[in-house]
Design an enzyme around this catalytic site. Structure first.
Site, mmCIF file in Angstrom:
data_model
loop_
_atom_site.group_PDB
_atom_site.id
_atom_site.type_symbol
_atom_site.label_atom_id
_atom_site.label_comp_id
_atom_site.label_asym_id
_atom_site.label_seq_id
_atom_site.Cartn_x
_atom_site.Cartn_y
_atom_site.Cartn_z
ATOM 1 N N LYS A 135 0.842 -1.200 0.000
ATOM 2 C CA LYS A 135 0.000 0.000 0.000
ATOM 3 C C LYS A 135 0.875 1.248 0.000
ATOM 4 C CE LYS A 135 -3.833 -2.362 0.379
ATOM 5 N NZ LYS A 135 -3.316 -3.508 -0.367
ATOM 6 N N ASP A 136 0.297 2.307 -0.538
ATOM 7 C CA ASP A 136 1.003 3.566 -0.717
ATOM 8 C C ASP A 136 1.405 4.198 0.616
ATOM 9 O OD1 ASP A 136 1.925 5.709 -2.250
ATOM 10 O OD2 ASP A 136 0.054 6.797 -2.042
ATOM 11 N N LYS A 137 2.420 5.039 0.555
ATOM 12 C CA LYS A 137 2.875 5.743 1.758
ATOM 13 C C LYS A 137 1.993 6.955 2.073
ATOM 14 C CE LYS A 137 6.789 8.318 3.640
ATOM 15 N NZ LYS A 137 8.182 8.724 3.475
#
Length: 622
Positions: free
Chosen positions: A254-256
């Site tokens: 998942k994205d930061k």
């Protein structure tokens, strides 16, 4: 690998030339993070902050520097499917404006809503976590990791009872896997002696004999995180638990730059130990614990559910309704987003093309050569040194961070020499190397899909491809009425795919010929770089699409509550009925490997590239 990527940018429609000129003049005050297509290098930077490059007295503005970046049209993103008129909106640099909830293979959306720990008589007592002093823990960690020459650590039992000794034994064994303990009398005092169980194992595998047979070997839990990507979070958990990161498993990264909620599994670590981390970890929480007999596997998920707030929108209610109805009923073009192609003046697809061409001098040059635009100061100096001397050792000295792609390639050149670039390039981790050729495939796919939509519009036509099971077949003239644009797929080029039987099939061939590649021979002499190809739907219709327009006065106020807010009992924000600003709150679910930015692009009808946003919107630079 599954991709969930989202830029923190302000999304505004183009303004006048005067506005653009003014935006270009604004000097960089705070540089937000830039997206990438790969790992933690300067070449492929995901969520790492750009440093001021004023070290050499160059006060060039960030807007000027980003003139050298990519726009959507550079990577084939040129078409829209909806007919509504576009409008402006800002996706703020607020984690709470972009939330991702993972959807498991059973269709269940992951939520953090329970901090309780499964009751287990075999779990150690809470005192296990507090009985050792900080000094004891430090000495035990150094012993566990072989950081000193000691072969054992002695812990004096101050209040000597059998119960106290048992708790210390349990604490050492559960908190420091790989260490054994015994009790010894020394000068009339009782000591617990910790030592290595067997041989020199810096981080021993989880202890099999200490795990109850009736309990599943894997503890599954929900990870709620802010401003951390999945691997960063796992590395932090590994450090606190003193275990190897590879005992964790997950279904997707998942994205930061977001709040994300996803399921994680870990081998033979108790829910009790994991829950204890909630007291000391910043920016993430663990909950919804359960024991199961299996780990998680990459790609097992159904997709992700997004909650996105676009602030300060300018569209009329009618425009917004049209845009969101179109997103729900028609969908958006399933383009690979800008993150896939990097942000420097050397796009990742160019490096991928050079690899496929077997042009290794070009690969080396593209990765290492100086380029205009925004980069960390030390990377600029490294590139300058390389251009001047072509000396890997000298260029490497300019890099404080050796893990970046440039550093890895330079180390490889130092080891194998300038005449063996293939082996030198091979030092770069495999996933990062493959990212370049996947970027080229994505570049071709984007361009071909734009041509397909321009040529034939939003209907299925004879010669298009559809999937029957995992097999692609052509639509025949007599069957065309049985299919819609939502059934149509297009190939990423490779040796194991077929191509459309209309003009676009020829267009694929022409594009690869122009790049000195043979579409009928996508096998590479190095097996890793042989492309088998794949199929991808050209239109994605999001599921569970909902939206509402809300009014607000304070740009900093959150516009909805997160899982953590609910657990902590935070009330819903009180919003005015007639505020100064309007925001569009939208929710939708997407399958894996699709880009939320492309859905938002379709709603706003604007270019999502950093280059465009930087030059058109000064808010992004605030």
């Amino acid at each position: 690998m599954e991709t969930v990527e989202m830029n923190s940018v302000s999304l505004k429609r183009p303004r006048s030339e005067d506005d653009v000129a003014n935006a270009d003049e604004i000097k960089r005050q705070k540089i937000l993070e830039k997206p990438k297509a790969g790992n933690d290098s300067g070449e492929e930077q995901e969520e790492e902050e750009l440093e001021d490059s004023d070290e050499d007295g160059d006060a060039e503005s960030f807007a000027d520097m980003m003139k050298h970046g990519l726009t959507e049209s550079d990577v084939g993103i040129t078409k829209f499917v909806s007919s509504h008129k576009g409008f402006s909106g800002i996706l703020k640099e607020r984690y709470s404006d972009f939330v991702v909830h993972e959807i498991g293979k059973d269709g269940r959306v992951s939520h953090l809503d329970d901090f309780s720990v499964p009751v287990d008589d075999e779990d150690p007592s809470e005192e296990t976590f507090t009985v050792l002093s900080d000094e004891d823990k430090q000495r035990l960690e150094e012993l566990q990791l072989f950081k000193n020459k000691e072969t054992s650590v002695a812990i004096e039992v101050i209040e000597d009872t059998k119960e106290k000794r048992t708790i210390i034994h349990q604490a050492v064994k559960s908190l420091f896997p790989g260490l054994e303990t015994k009790t010894e009398d020394r000068d009339g005092k009782k000591y617990i002696i910790a030592y290595h169980a067997a041989g020199k194992k810096a981080l021993a595998n989880p202890r099999k004999h200490s795990w109850p047979k009736s309990r599943g070997s894997y503890c599954h839990f929900v990870l709620y995180k802010e401003n951390k990507d999945t691997m960063d979070a796992i590395n932090v958990l590994s450090k606190f638990l003193r275990v190897k990161p590879n005992i964790f498993s997950y279904m997707g990264t998942k994205d930061k730059r977001a709040i994300t909620v996803q399921e994680i599994a870990v081998l033979r670590i108790t829910a009790q130990r994991l829950a204890h981390l909630n007291k000391c970890l910043m920016n993430f929480k663990l909950g919804n614990f359960s024991y199961k007999n299996h780990p998680l596997k990459l790609g097992e998920l159904q997709g992700n559910h997004f909650t996105v707030v676009l602030r300060n929108i300018t569209g009329t209610d009618d425009q917004i309704e049209q845009a969101m109805h179109s997103l729900r009923e028609i969908g958006f073009i399933n383009y690979y987003g800008m993150q896939r192609f990097g942000t420097t003046a050397v796009p990742t697809y160019q490096i991928g093309r050079a690899i496929l061409q077997n042009n290794w001098n070009e690969v080396m040059d593209l990765i290492l050569k100086p380029r205009p635009g925004a980069e960390k100061g030390y990377l600029v100096k490294c590139r300058e040194e390389w251009a001047k001397t072509k000396d890997p050792a000298a260029a490497l000295k300019k890099l404080p961070v050796k893990r970046c792609v440039e550093g890895q390639l330079l180390r490889g050149l130092l080891k194998y020499g300038m005449k063996n670039i293939i082996s030198a390039f091979g030092i770069i981790p495999r996933n990062n190397r493959l990212m370049y050729i996947h970027s080229y495939q994505s570049y071709v796919w984007n361009n071909m899909v734009s041509k397909r939509i321009e040529e034939y519009g939003l209907r299925a036509v004879p010669g298009d491809l559809i999937l029957k099971g995992a097999t692609a077949v052509h639509i025949e003239e007599g069957d065309v009425d049985n299919y819609t644009i939502h059934d149509v797929v297009m190939p990423l080029p490779g040796f194991d795919v077929i191509y459309p039987k209309h003009k676009i099939g020829e267009a694929y061939k022409e594009m690869l010929v122009a790049d000195n590649l043979d579409i009928n021979n996508m096998r590479h002499k190095i097996r890793d770089y042989s492309l088998s190809g794949a199929y991808r739907k050209i239109i994605i219709r999001p599921q569970n699409v909902n939206w509402e327009v809300v009014a607000y006065d304070d740009p900093k106020i959150p516009l909805f509550t997160t899982d953590l807010d609910k657990l902590e009992g935070k009330p819903l924000p009180v919003l005015p009925t007639d505020g100064k600003f309007r925001a569009l709150k939208m929710e939708f679910s997407l399958p894996p490997s699709t880009y939320a930015t492309m859905a938002i692009r379709e709603v706003l009808k604007m270019d999502t590239s950093i280059k465009n946003q930087t030059q058109l919107n000064t808010t992004w630079l605030r």
